[in-house]
Design an enzyme around this catalytic site. Structure first.
Site, PDB file in Angstrom:
ATOM      1  N   ALA A   6       0.826  -1.203   0.000  1.00  0.00           N
ATOM      2  CA  ALA A   6       0.000   0.000   0.000  1.00  0.00           C
ATOM      3  C   ALA A   6       0.867   1.262   0.000  1.00  0.00           C
ATOM      4  O   ALA A   6       0.709   2.141  -0.852  1.00  0.00           O
ATOM      5  CB  ALA A   6      -0.932  -0.007   1.211  1.00  0.00           C
ATOM      6  N   GLY A   7       1.803   1.347   0.929  1.00  0.00           N
ATOM      7  CA  GLY A   7       2.637   2.534   1.051  1.00  0.00           C
ATOM      8  C   GLY A   7       3.540   2.730  -0.151  1.00  0.00           C
ATOM      9  O   GLY A   7       3.639   3.832  -0.706  1.00  0.00           O
TER      10      GLY A   7
ATOM     11  N   SER B 257       2.139 -21.795   2.947  1.00  0.00           N
ATOM     12  CA  SER B 257       1.088 -21.226   2.101  1.00  0.00           C
ATOM     13  C   SER B 257      -0.212 -22.021   2.179  1.00  0.00           C
ATOM     14  O   SER B 257      -0.232 -23.243   2.213  1.00  0.00           O
ATOM     15  CB  SER B 257       1.533 -21.192   0.655  1.00  0.00           C
ATOM     16  OG  SER B 257       0.428 -20.879  -0.160  1.00  0.00           O
TER      17      SER B 257
ATOM     18  N   ARG C 283     -10.238 -19.512   6.131  1.00  0.00           N
ATOM     19  CA  ARG C 283      -9.207 -19.669   7.158  1.00  0.00           C
ATOM     20  C   ARG C 283      -9.759 -19.760   8.573  1.00  0.00           C
ATOM     21  O   ARG C 283      -9.308 -20.586   9.370  1.00  0.00           O
ATOM     22  CB  ARG C 283      -8.258 -18.478   7.081  1.00  0.00           C
ATOM     23  CG  ARG C 283      -7.451 -18.509   5.819  1.00  0.00           C
ATOM     24  CD  ARG C 283      -6.628 -17.268   5.675  1.00  0.00           C
ATOM     25  NE  ARG C 283      -5.795 -17.408   4.483  1.00  0.00           N
ATOM     26  CZ  ARG C 283      -4.972 -16.476   4.057  1.00  0.00           C
ATOM     27  NH1 ARG C 283      -4.857 -15.334   4.688  1.00  0.00           N
ATOM     28  NH2 ARG C 283      -4.238 -16.668   2.984  1.00  0.00           N
TER      29      ARG C 283
ATOM     30  N   HIS D  41      -4.285 -17.927  10.942  1.00  0.00           N
ATOM     31  CA  HIS D  41      -4.052 -18.687   9.724  1.00  0.00           C
ATOM     32  C   HIS D  41      -3.904 -20.164  10.067  1.00  0.00           C
ATOM     33  O   HIS D  41      -3.145 -20.515  10.958  1.00  0.00           O
ATOM     34  CB  HIS D  41      -2.788 -18.169   9.032  1.00  0.00           C
ATOM     35  CG  HIS D  41      -2.654 -18.625   7.621  1.00  0.00           C
ATOM     36  ND1 HIS D  41      -2.403 -19.920   7.296  1.00  0.00           N
ATOM     37  CD2 HIS D  41      -2.754 -17.950   6.459  1.00  0.00           C
ATOM     38  CE1 HIS D  41      -2.351 -20.025   5.975  1.00  0.00           C
ATOM     39  NE2 HIS D  41      -2.545 -18.841   5.438  1.00  0.00           N
TER      40      HIS D  41
END
Lengths: 246, 648, 225
Positions: free
Chosen positions: B45-46, B285, B338, B267
């Site tokens: 985002a930044g 993952s 999740r 998670h």
């Protein structure tokens, strides 16, 4: 297990550094190398001593922040991993473990085992990008790319910018790092547009910063935690040659 | 009643964002150079926002805590990024992605935001491909997709198991291009310690230079914080070591409301905890669930023997295995969202069927997949993950099933923002994981990357410009003004206070104690009693912290212990707010599970009548109870239903 | 010199490898000529060849090109080495133990030995043959009178100390070539998953064959003449 740690301590960039020895006891074989360092630092802090400064962040081998030259090898005595993925079962009870910072003129020591790798950022800033701005780009499937090229580009793009290649190279050369980025873009049609300018600018910046020359020792490839191939260096040499003769 | 306005544009859902863009205010090119913008954080985002704002011509200062923007923790995302491209022709659409995301978030996300997210998802893929991100491809040269938990279509784009890395490096390259051009100035190894407000508006920040120890003042016309999530409040999480909630917490204490702080994601597929000295948890993952089958022994005595090391999982007969996800959720099986998968694992382990030496693990087994597809295919799909697992656990997952257990992974909660991603402090914007985001009470896999880049590339550059349009006449701010002076003094006092304690317990020790309180009471299953207990315990721990914490060294120069102490000090307050929020929300929804609110089968039971709102907490002073504001959520385009992953 | 200094690192490597490969072809030619000393019984062929090389106008011009090749290879090698030392002013205290191309670590060292050998070789043969220093006998073959290069060689190789020195120097040349040949291909960008292993093996084989060929000559001469 018990270990004797020989750790490089240096208070600042210009200070004179030296090895200090720290015995450490009861380290679990299942702990990671950096967890062992955490235990040491906890003990130092409890004793009121200054903890050892070292870089680390994600602790899962992807951010490229951790470094350390352990017993003569960047990222220590295991292949294809970063220091944060190194586990103590790779050492034996009673072993002396020597820990140094990465040493290269373009990577000045900040403190203890922490070095400044902003030279890598400067090289990327010199040309490690495709000059597209946000928006106004074609549909993602508009440019088909051969799977084999996409895979090779991904192999090169896997670089985490940790600097192990420079640390391992007897010449402190950054060719593997630079060539990985040059290769990634050279293999993709999006990157071909600026291929000539990119390789010239990135190589010039690399030289300018003071990295050594590549003498094809391949120590970089042997130590790269992401197993990036020296074939990328050859590809960059080709790209450079093509850029200069065109 | 409310002080909050979500500023959702008028019009039908599908046209809101277009309408917004058509009518927003713009800054003319010549004026952009006069406007300074601070961006804190260089993750998806930044980094993407800083690069895009720089490209537009604004004067951007970007700050990161690591030594390089490329190391932000977005890099660790493995699985992929969702987009509604419908390339596989399996019936996907913007609406369907929007619907799945709202449903996945258990109907606690803002409709308009999620629709916008789904809408720009396609632009993200185009943008990243143009930047040279090497996404996986088919032999024909087109992009490959795979399926991910919580969805019935294949809409996830990926770059091996390193999608986050490749997307971040794409944003980093765009950022590097702008740094080279001079439109963006980069500050590394800096940590934001406070927000500076002038006349009620965000006008600057105070950062600590982590190398020199000096406090620095930086002014701007607007501030964007994209500092990631606060999962490290639990001490053990999959977050990076420096990931922290400081920037968000300081903004909260300067007037930005905190949205849904109790919504954190656990998670399901992490490597289980192995010892007390452990510093972090490693995520495997979620894509592993595509081919791996999750099970525990059917008989408790088998589980007991495995825990004692008397029995190996391979010795358990097929009939004695309980594939509990396939049993409970026939339609989605191992691919349930999740929160559902995590809770089911906890339920089995709590009931005594867990494996591993601690009994806090379940098996993820590839035996059937290897039998069906061959070892080569499995190796091609997950080779690097298997290798990573073997390095850490010292067991070969091709032969012995993997052991996994849930771990704190992502914060859906964060600073409350309106449709423009602006906080309740004018001029202060929050992006990515740091805002309370579009994921409601639970985030679907491969949606975090989508949201980070959506905020960074396609939302903030527009909405910040809209805010800045009337700021062109505002001159640059003097960093010697009394507001900057005072804020720096406040920070200095916090630092001095911590150093002067000179106690006998290390910062990490306090952090671990906080983590334990959080995990036991504000973790996967929460009760009224537990939460009330947690609030008391955290408050007591905080007092103890300021009496007994040991921070060696001084404030000048590098001081890693001081850095950690400042972060833990914030966590000790944030943790309490999380517990408070969880206590207030006596329903179960998404990742937030209250034991008091469940169906007879033990599934999460929402209370839509009383809790269809975003909780936005307002800081009212130290040791004063914060005030709760409610942003009601209305669903005009989606029928709100109990989530059901048993049947499609 | 300043032109060489201003070359980028990659350009230096490209020149280095081009010159190296060029010098390598010279080694092949030189070896094939030398071998006539042990293949033709009266060594007349060697003298004739040497005479041809010493008088043919094309070769006379080309020897300066060869000479320039040596100079560029040596100067570039020195620049590269000095820059490489400068890139790590503070060495590791613990010896580095990364796996790498073995002789690549010692290219400058083998180069120094070869350079010293080259000077002695020059003094022993080239300058003598040109009549600039020392004395050399004459022979007449097919009515043409020429320098007895073979005689000069036989005299020198009668000395066991010289034979030992020669063999050691040539071994170092072999070490230099072992890394040098495959390295030149890499520097020129000729790396391919299929062919690079072949290049590496062929490079090593050539290095061994050339060294053996050169080493064989003094041994045969010493023990048979």
């Amino acid at each position: 297990m018990d270990l004797k740690l020989k750790i490089w301590r240096q208070s600042g960039p210009d200070a004179k550094g030296e090895f200090k020895e720290y015995p450490i006891q009861d380290i679990s074989k299942d702990s990671s190398f950096l967890e062992m360092m955490d235990v040491l630092n906890e003990q130092l802090v409890s004793k009121g001593e200054e903890p050892v400064a070292f870089d680390h962040d994600c602790r899962e081998g992807i951010c490229g922040m951790c470094s350390l030259f352990i017993n003569g090898r960047p990222h220590g005595p295991d292949d294809a991993i970063t220091t944060c993925q190194l586990h103590m079962r790779k050492f034996h009870d009673g072993e002396t473990v020597t820990i140094e910072p990465w040493r290269a003129k373009p990577f000045p020591i900040i403190k203890d085992l922490m070095v400044d790798r902003s030279a890598f950022d400067e090289i990327i800033q010199a040309g490690g990008f495709v000059s597209v701005s946000t928006g106004g780009v074609p549909d993602a499937n508009a440019i088909p790319i051969k799977k084999v090229n996409a895979d090779l580009a991904m192999d090169a793009a896997a670089c985490i910018g940790c600097g192990a290649c420079v640390a391992a190279c007897k010449n402190a050369s950054a060719m593997l790092f630079v060539s990985a980025k040059v290769s990634q873009f050279a293999l993709l049609p999006q990157g071909r547009v600026e291929a000539k300018e990119r390789v010239e600018k990135m190589v010039a910046k690399m030289d300018d910063i003071g990295f050594g020359n590549c003498t094809n020792t391949y120590a970089c490839e042997a130590e790269c935690p992401k197993e990036i191939s020296v074939a990328n260096i050859a590809r960059m040499n080709r790209e450079f040659f093509a850029a200069k003769v065109s | 009643m409310t002080k909050i306005d979500s500023k959702i544009p008028e019009g039908p859902l599908a046209e809101k964002w277009t309408n917004y863009k058509n009518h927003q205010n713009l800054v003319n090119p010549a004026n952009k150079i006069k406007i300074d913008i601070i961006v804190v954080g260089t993750g998806l985002a930044g980094g993407a926002a800083a690069a895009s704002l720089g490209e537009m011509g604004f004067n951007v200062k970007v700050f990161c805590i690591q030594d390089s923007p490329r190391r932000a923790h977005s890099i660790a995302a493995q699985g992929g990024i969702n987009a509604a491209k419908n390339y596989p022709n399996d019936g996907d659409s913007v609406y369907r992605l929007f619907y799945d995301t709202v449903k996945g978030g258990d109907y606690r996300a803002r409709e308009a935001n999620v629709y916008r997210l789904a809408e720009v998802s396609n632009n993200i893929i185009d943008q990243c491909v143009a930047q040279g991100v090497p996404f996986a491809r088919e032999y024909g040269g087109t992009l490959d997709n795979r399926s991910f938990g919580g969805a019935l279509v294949s809409r996830t784009f990926y770059a091996r198991g390193q999608t986050g890395q490749q997307l971040l490096l794409g944003a980093y390259s765009a950022l590097s291009k702008e740094i080279n051009k001079g439109s963006v100035e980069l500050f590394t190894r800096r940590e934001m310690l406070d927000l500076v407000k002038i006349d009620g508006k965000a006008r600057g920040i105070i950062v600590r230079n982590l190398v020199t120890g000096k406090l620095e003042r930086h002014s701007a016309h607007a501030v964007l914080v994209a500092s990631g999530g606060y999962g490290n409040v639990f001490f053990l999480s999959t977050n990076a070591m420096t990931s922290n909630g400081g920037a968000a917490w300081r903004s909260y204490k300067r007037g930005a409301f905190f949205g849904n702080p109790s919504f954190v994601q656990i998670h399901p597929t992490c490597i289980p905890v192995h010892g007390d000295f452990q510093s972090k948890l490693t995520l495997m993952s979620e894509s592993l669930r595509n081919d791996g089958r999750i099970w525990v022994p059917k008989k408790k005595e088998d589980a007991g023997k495995i825990q004692k090391g008397e029995l190996r999982p391979t010795e358990i007969a097929e009939d004695d295995r309980d594939y509990y996800l396939e049993r409970r959720y026939p339609a989605f099986g191992n691919l349930v969202p999740r929160d559902v998968a995590s809770r089911a694992a906890k339920e089995r382990c709590d009931a005594g069927f867990g494996v591993g030496t601690t009994g806090l693990a379940v098996y993820l087994d590839f035996k059937h997949a290897i039998g069906r597809l061959g070892k080569n295919v499995i190796e091609a799909r997950y080779g690097n993950l298997f290798q990573m697992y073997e390095k850490i656990v010292d067991e070969n997952p091709y032969e012995t099933p993997m052991m996994i257990y849930p771990a704190i992974h992502y914060a859906m909660g964060g600073i409350w923002v309106d449709y423009e991603l602006q906080t309740t402090v004018p001029g202060l914007f929050f992006g990515g994981e740091a805002n309370f985001s579009d994921h409601g009470a639970n985030r679907l896999g491969a949606s975090a990357l989508m949201q980070g880049l959506s905020d960074g590339y396609f939302v903030l550059p527009y909405t910040m410009q809209n805010y800045l349009a009337d700021q062109i006449t505002v001159p640059r701010y003097d960093i010697n003004s009394k507001e900057f002076e005072q804020t720096e003094k406040d920070v200095q006092e916090r630092i001095d206070k911590l150093i002067s304690v000179k106690g006998d317990e290390t910062v990490d020790s306090f952090h671990k104690r906080l983590g334990l309180i959080m995990w036991d009471n504000v973790g996967m299953a929460r009760t009224k009693e537990g939460l009330e207990k947690a609030i008391k315990e955290i408050s007591a721990l905080r007092k103890e912290f300021y009496q007994r914490v040991k921070v060696p060294g001084d404030k000048s120069g590098m001081n890693v212990e001081l850095e950690k102490a400042l972060r833990v000090a914030d966590f000790l307050e944030l943790g309490e707010l999380m517990a408070r929020d969880a206590l207030n929300r006596s329903e179960s929804c998404g990742g937030h599970f209250r034991e008091e609110s469940k169906t007879p089968e033990g599934e999460a039971l929402r209370d839509d009548e009383n809790f269809t709102y975003v909780s936005a907490w307002e800081f009212k002073g130290n040791d004063v109870e914060p005030e709760l504001h409610k942003e009601p959520l209305t669903y005009e385009n989606i029928e709100v239903k109990q989530r059901n992953y048993k049947t499609a | 010199m300043s032109n060489l200094l201003s070359l980028s690192s990659v350009a230096k490597k490209i020149w280095m490898s081009l010159m190296g490969l060029f010098l390598f072809t010279f080694l092949l030619v030189h070896l094939s000529l030398n071998l006539t000393m042990i293949t033709s019984p009266d060594s007349g062929l060697f003298n004739e060849a040497a005479h041809f090389m010493g008088t043919n106008p094309f070769i006379q011009v080309f020897q300066w090109v060869l000479f320039a090749g040596f100079i560029v290879h040596i100067i570039l090698g020195l620049i590269l080495q000095v820059q490489n030392w400068m890139a790590r002013p503070n060495a590791y205290k613990k010896k580095a133990s990364s796996e790498q191309s073995f002789f690549s670590k010692y290219m400058i060292h083998t180069a120094v030995v070869i350079f010293v050998f080259l000077i002695i070789h020059f003094l022993n043969f080239f300058l003598v043959a040109k009549g600039l220093i020392g004395e050399i006998g004459e022979v007449t073959i097919d009515g043409v009178t020429m320098e007895d290069m073979a005689g000069l060689v036989f005299d020198l190789f009668a000395n066991p100390a010289y034979v030992v020195f020669y063999i050691i120097a040539l071994l170092f040349l072999g070490f230099h070539l072992d890394h040098g040949i495959q390295s030149a291909f890499q520097s020129l960008g000729l790396n391919h998953p299929k062919y690079t292993p072949c290049i590496k093996n062929a490079g090593r084989l050539l290095a061994i064959v050339i060294t053996l060929g050169y080493v064989l000559i003094p041994l045969v001469i010493y023990f048979t003449k």
